[in-house]
Design a protein around this motif. Structure first.
Motif, PDB file in Angstrom:
ATOM      1  N   CYS A 289      57.384  93.106  58.433  1.00  0.00           N
ATOM      2  CA  CYS A 289      56.757  93.073  59.750  1.00  0.00           C
ATOM      3  C   CYS A 289      55.475  92.242  59.696  1.00  0.00           C
ATOM      4  O   CYS A 289      55.062  91.787  58.635  1.00  0.00           O
ATOM      5  N   HIS A 290      54.865  92.035  60.864  1.00  0.00           N
ATOM      6  CA  HIS A 290      53.667  91.189  60.958  1.00  0.00           C
ATOM      7  C   HIS A 290      53.927  89.829  60.298  1.00  0.00           C
ATOM      8  O   HIS A 290      53.046  89.271  59.633  1.00  0.00           O
ATOM      9  N   THR A 291      55.118  89.301  60.491  1.00  0.00           N
ATOM     10  CA  THR A 291      55.496  88.041  59.849  1.00  0.00           C
ATOM     11  C   THR A 291      55.940  87.045  60.909  1.00  0.00           C
ATOM     12  O   THR A 291      56.968  87.238  61.561  1.00  0.00           O
ATOM     13  N   ASN A 292      55.143  86.018  61.104  1.00  0.00           N
ATOM     14  CA  ASN A 292      55.437  84.990  62.109  1.00  0.00           C
ATOM     15  C   ASN A 292      56.151  83.816  61.454  1.00  0.00           C
ATOM     16  O   ASN A 292      55.670  83.266  60.459  1.00  0.00           O
ATOM     17  N   VAL A 293      57.273  83.446  62.020  1.00  0.00           N
ATOM     18  CA  VAL A 293      58.009  82.281  61.519  1.00  0.00           C
ATOM     19  C   VAL A 293      57.402  81.030  62.121  1.00  0.00           C
ATOM     20  O   VAL A 293      57.389  80.843  63.346  1.00  0.00           O
ATOM     21  N   GLN A 294      56.887  80.147  61.262  1.00  0.00           N
ATOM     22  CA  GLN A 294      56.273  78.905  61.711  1.00  0.00           C
ATOM     23  C   GLN A 294      57.270  77.765  61.818  1.00  0.00           C
ATOM     24  O   GLN A 294      57.178  76.929  62.716  1.00  0.00           O
ATOM     25  N   SER A 295      58.222  77.731  60.890  1.00  0.00           N
ATOM     26  CA  SER A 295      59.239  76.677  60.925  1.00  0.00           C
ATOM     27  C   SER A 295      60.435  77.096  60.091  1.00  0.00           C
ATOM     28  O   SER A 295      60.315  77.910  59.171  1.00  0.00           O
ATOM     29  N   VAL A 296      61.582  76.548  60.452  1.00  0.00           N
ATOM     30  CA  VAL A 296      62.824  76.734  59.700  1.00  0.00           C
ATOM     31  C   VAL A 296      63.420  75.354  59.507  1.00  0.00           C
ATOM     32  O   VAL A 296      63.686  74.640  60.483  1.00  0.00           O
ATOM     33  N   GLU A 297      63.610  74.963  58.258  1.00  0.00           N
ATOM     34  CA  GLU A 297      64.074  73.607  57.953  1.00  0.00           C
ATOM     35  C   GLU A 297      65.174  73.649  56.901  1.00  0.00           C
ATOM     36  O   GLU A 297      65.124  74.486  55.982  1.00  0.00           O
ATOM     37  N   PRO A 298      66.147  72.743  57.016  1.00  0.00           N
ATOM     38  CA  PRO A 298      67.135  72.634  55.935  1.00  0.00           C
ATOM     39  C   PRO A 298      66.439  72.216  54.638  1.00  0.00           C
ATOM     40  O   PRO A 298      65.460  71.471  54.653  1.00  0.00           O
ATOM     41  N   LEU A 299      66.952  72.683  53.523  1.00  0.00           N
ATOM     42  CA  LEU A 299      66.413  72.257  52.230  1.00  0.00           C
ATOM     43  C   LEU A 299      66.653  70.773  52.038  1.00  0.00           C
ATOM     44  O   LEU A 299      67.639  70.211  52.505  1.00  0.00           O
ATOM     45  N   SER A 300      65.748  70.147  51.348  1.00  0.00           N
ATOM     46  CA  SER A 300      65.857  68.707  51.116  1.00  0.00           C
ATOM     47  C   SER A 300      66.821  68.408  49.983  1.00  0.00           C
ATOM     48  O   SER A 300      67.394  69.310  49.370  1.00  0.00           O
ATOM     49  N   SER A 301      66.995  67.145  49.693  1.00  0.00           N
ATOM     50  CA  SER A 301      67.825  66.644  48.580  1.00  0.00           C
ATOM     51  C   SER A 301      69.286  67.035  48.722  1.00  0.00           C
ATOM     52  O   SER A 301      70.005  67.180  47.738  1.00  0.00           O
ATOM     53  N   GLY A 302      69.730  67.215  49.969  1.00  0.00           N
ATOM     54  CA  GLY A 302      71.144  67.470  50.196  1.00  0.00           C
ATOM     55  C   GLY A 302      71.603  68.866  49.836  1.00  0.00           C
ATOM     56  O   GLY A 302      72.800  69.143  49.865  1.00  0.00           O
ATOM     57  N   LYS A 303      70.689  69.756  49.466  1.00  0.00           N
ATOM     58  CA  LYS A 303      71.087  71.117  49.124  1.00  0.00           C
ATOM     59  C   LYS A 303      71.343  71.927  50.387  1.00  0.00           C
ATOM     60  O   LYS A 303      70.616  71.819  51.371  1.00  0.00           O
TER      61      LYS A 303
END
Length: 406
Positions: free
Chosen positions: A194-208
């Motif tokens: 809790c008390h956790t704000n999501v700032q961004s969600v991004e695919p992992l780099s390097s094709g993973k």
């Protein structure tokens, strides 16, 4: 803020898991579910039950279920309003039975209160006939009561033309229900932050394959980075903005926010024991200002519909009370107007087709959107999860697991 134990866990590699051939060897979690409302809890609980996986549930508030999930009518819906092929109908029918079964098994307070839908004139009677015929077509029991029987059972309720009864509608203590889901999720090894704000969600780099989630907490500017094989967007009122931050512009959707105010009643009489709804209005965005009650028998009226531009203002709009009272008086004429008080409000997330704006009818608004996003492996979106989301929550959890693993 993430606890110390969870922070330590995030720094440790996870054991290999059977998700897909492109599983991430060192992902922190198999699943990250964003949003701990009733639906997010049900999804996380279902995923945590799988062997060899780990599930983290993120919630921006200090406790679970503090937005839409705790600001509603607490009704277990029958599933009669949403169209024959909609996800809302399918998941409501499945979820209704799952919820009744779970409440009975786990002693979660609920009551099969039944519901009446009332017609005050011939046109409303026609709407009730349509509702009855549709319910029959999808296997939901409904029956018309004679006006004399209705008066004998609920003498304070006025129905001039017809009464349609839904025997499978009920009420549930939504807070006890969510408390059980939270406890059961954690007993299965799930982690709640809790008390956790999501700032961004991004695919992992390097094709993973996999995802990098950046989070912060209100008490610290420090950024915590979590990696996960899958991300489930169950963020409720914040779900569309989160989805739009991940998907390309041509796949963006427009959120609409329908605020509904509720009103309490403090007089001893009248006190119906059945949920009372006005006849449905074609194209309306809600079900009218109806009468429900909580598990103590306390009456409440609502919600109405007020379109707002932001989901943050939860104050009850006093100017809407006179119109609500006028509607309530049509079916409960003995109500003491001065004993109806402002109570609370909730906001329902809705979607519009093709960027359409609200023009006074409910037509054009979308079904639940629950899907794996093409081209974004391991990302599951849940958008427009409004009523009957509470009733459908266990079935939605089952569906999301199926999208990932079947």
């Amino acid at each position: 803020m993430l606890g110390r134990a969870l922070r330590r866990q995030l720094t440790q590699p996870c054991a290999p898991r059977a998700f897909s051939s492109s599983s991430i060897p060192r992902a922190d979690f198999t699943h990250v579910v964003i949003g701990a409302g009733a639906v997010g809890l049900a999804i996380a609980r279902k995923l945590a039950d799988r062997d060899g996986t780990s599930t983290l549930l993120l919630e921006r508030h200090g406790a679970v279920g503090t937005e839409t999930s705790s600001r509603n009518s607490e009704v277990i819906h029958a599933g009669i309003y949403y169209g024959p092929t909609s996800l809302k109908t399918k998941l409501c029918l499945r979820g209704k039975q799952m919820m009744y079964d779970l409440c009975e098994k786990q002693n979660i307070p609920y009551r099969n209160s039944k519901k009446w839908i009332l017609a005050q004139d011939a046109q409303q009677h026609e709407e009730l006939v349509k509702t009855h015929d549709f319910a029959k077509s999808i296997g939901v029991p409904m029956e018309f009561l004679s006006l004399s029987e209705a008066r004998a059972r609920e003498p304070d309720v006025l129905a001039r033309e017809a009464v349609l009864e839904s025997p499978t509608t009920g009420i549930v203590d939504s807070h006890a229900y969510m408390s059980y889901l939270e406890s059961d999720f954690q007993s299965k090894g799930g982690d709640l932050a809790c008390h956790t704000n999501v700032q961004s969600v991004e695919p992992l780099s390097s094709g993973k394959a996999g995802w990098r989630i950046k989070t912060t907490s209100p008490s610290s500017p420090e950024i915590t980075i979590i990696t996960s094989e899958t991300v489930i967007n169950s963020a409720g009122l914040a779900a569309v903005p989160l989805s739009n931050s991940i998907l390309p512009p041509e796949r963006h959707l427009t959120p609409y926010y329908a605020k509904g105010s509720y009103y309490s009643y403090t007089a001893p009489l009248p006190r119906p024991k059945t949920l009372i709804y006005p006849a449905p209005t074609s194209g309306a965005a809600g079900l009218g200002t109806h009468l429900t009650m909580d598990m103590t028998g306390a009456l409440r009226f609502g919600p109405d519909v007020e379109w707002v531009s932001s989901p943050t203002d939860l104050s009850v709009n006093e100017s809407r009370l006179p119109a609500a009272l006028d509607e309530i008086k049509t079916y409960l004429p003995g109500i003491r107007r001065e004993k109806v008080q402002l109570d609370y409000s909730g906001i329902r997330p809705k979607l519009g087709k093709g960027g359409a704006v609200w023009r006074g009818s409910g037509e054009g608004f979308l079904d639940f959107v629950i899907r794996r996003e093409e081209g974004f492996e391991g990302f599951v979106n849940l958008l427009g999860i409004e009523s009957p989301g509470l009733t459908s929550s266990l079935a939605i959890g089952e569906m999301v697991e199926g999208l990932l693993y079947r």
